[in-house]
Structures are given as structure tokens and as C-alpha cells.
Design a protein around this motif. Structure first.
Motif: not given
Length: 115
Positions: A80, A83-84, A87-88
Motif C-alpha cells: 500500500d 502504491k501511494s 502515485k505521489l
């Protein structure tokens, strides 16, 4: 009593031997064995005296306890978090004006007012 070695008031003559007594106690030695050990060092004390000393001091010191050392561990980020972070990174790579327009569009769709 003249000629008798004494300790100051409220101080035990066992205090200098505290660690040795507690180590012996935690090794499951009997009070008689501890008394014999002390007699070899020139200390004469009754079994109830040793017992009271142990009861009074056993909670303050545990010779079995090993010092806690923190071992550095490598931290693996969870999926998780990975993934974050992706995206950032994608968001930071984009044009700030484009991000602002997208934010305004999302806010208007959700009926959120800007402060």
C-alpha cells in the motif's frame, strides 16, 4: 555492644552483597546455601534475615534480565505504501496547473467548497 561490628541505622550489612544474593536466589539456591556463602565472607545472619532482604530487593533487580539492545532492522515498505509513493511521484511529476484544475474539478463534483 562494644567490639561488635555494626552498620548505620536502616542499612543492611547484606547491601554490598545484594547482586550475589539475588543471583543465587534466582538460580534457585536455598537460603541455607546463601547463608553458607555469606559465612565464607564473614557475614553472620539468620535465615529469616536473608529471606526478608530478598523479599525487599527482588523486585528492584533481576539478575536474569539481559540488557535490552535494539537491533537495527531493515524496514520493507508494504504494498500500500509503495502504491501511494508511486502515485505521489506521478503527481509531483505533473504540471502544478494541471493538478490544480483536476483538484477543482473533483471538488466541484463532490460539492466541496474551497476555503
Amino acid at each position: 555492644m562494644p567490639g561488635k561490628e555494626s552498620t548505620p541505622p536502616f542499612q543492611s550489612k547484606l547491601t554490598p552483597y545484594r547482586n550475589e544474593i539475588l543471583k543465587a536466589w534466582f538460580r534457585r539456591q536455598t537460603l541455607r546455601e546463601i547463608q553458607a556463602m555469606l559465612q565464607k565472607r564473614g557475614i553472620t545472619i539468620s535465615l529469616p534475615g536473608i529471606s526478608l532482604f530478598i523479599k525487599r530487593h527482588k523486585d528492584k533487580y533481576d539478575p536474569r534480565a539481559t540488557p535490552q539492545t535494539k537491533k537495527p532492522r531493515s524496514v520493507k515498505p508494504s504494498k500500500d505504501i509503495e502504491k501511494s509513493l508511486k502515485k505521489l511521484d506521478e503527481l509531483l511529476a505533473r504540471d502544478p496547473k494541471e493538478v490544480a484544475r483536476e483538484y477543482a474539478r473533483n471538488c466541484s463534483q463532490l460539492n466541496i467548497t474551497k476555503k
